[in-house]
Design a protein around this motif. Structure first.
Motif, mmCIF file in Angstrom:
data_model
loop_
_atom_site.group_PDB
_atom_site.id
_atom_site.type_symbol
_atom_site.label_atom_id
_atom_site.label_comp_id
_atom_site.label_asym_id
_atom_site.label_seq_id
_atom_site.Cartn_x
_atom_site.Cartn_y
_atom_site.Cartn_z
ATOM 1 N N THR A 14 0.766 -1.072 0.015
ATOM 2 C CA THR A 14 0.120 0.024 -0.161
ATOM 3 C C THR A 14 0.775 1.341 -0.026
ATOM 4 N N TRP A 15 2.396 1.238 0.325
ATOM 5 C CA TRP A 15 2.803 2.301 0.236
ATOM 6 C C TRP A 15 3.110 3.065 -1.182
ATOM 7 N N PRO A 16 3.439 4.319 -1.259
ATOM 8 C CA PRO A 16 3.390 4.656 -2.628
ATOM 9 C C PRO A 16 4.297 3.985 -3.591
ATOM 10 N N LYS B 132 6.765 3.881 -7.072
ATOM 11 C CA LYS B 132 7.468 4.999 -7.633
ATOM 12 C C LYS B 132 7.509 4.866 -9.099
#
Ligand code: 5GP
Ligand code: ZN
Length: 137
Positions: A114-116, A118
């Motif tokens: 779920t983290w951004p 790139k």
């Protein structure tokens, strides 16, 4: 022209950063990198999801996934590698053309995705793909 983005990538109508190719499979860098070295292994003929995958395509995807996984490990030496696929919108599928994700994983990443993500410039994807291709032999 096909409306399916991965069919258009297979046909060369949309550029992609290619890692591996055979009769039934195309592997290329995901434009959204969960971690550096994130590769998609897609079946070439259009198949919506796992339910429609025939035996020959399933075998080809499995073989390519294993080969590319070993090359990613050799190139980036991650602590682990997640191999996953989303089938159906409820499972998080956003491109409805069958594909497998290979995501290098590091200690401390946790299990969530779920983290951004790139979106590296194309030169970075090209450099990483070249590192993987160099290990494919
Ligand atoms: P899904 O969400 O269906 O499991 O995975 C679809 C993946 O395709 C996403 O991770 C997304 O970043 C990637 N993707 C979508 N469009 C393109 C594209 O045009 N080129 C590349 N290389 N990857 C794409
Ligand atoms: Zn397609």
């Amino acid at each position: 022209m096909s409306a399916c983005v991965f069919c258009r990538i297979v046909a060369g109508q949309i550029p992609s950063t290619r890692v591996y190719e055979d009769d039934l499979v195309l592997a290329f860098m995901d434009i959204g990198q969960v971690n550096p070295g994130h590769v998609l292994v897609a079946v070439k003929p259009h198949v919506d999801n796992v339910y429609a995958l025939d035996d020959a395509a399933a075998a080809a995807v499995a073989r390519a996934t294993a080969r590319v996984a070993r090359a990613i490990r050799a190139a980036f030496q991650p602590a682990g590698l997640s191999v996953y696929q989303a089938n159906g919108a409820a499972a998080g599928q956003t491109v409805f053309h069958y594909h497998v994700h290979l995501v290098p994983r590091h200690d401390g990443d946790g299990m969530a995705f779920t983290w951004p993500v790139k979106n590296p410039p194309r030169e970075v994807l090209e450099a990483h793909a070249a590192q993987i291709r160099a290990q494919l032999g």
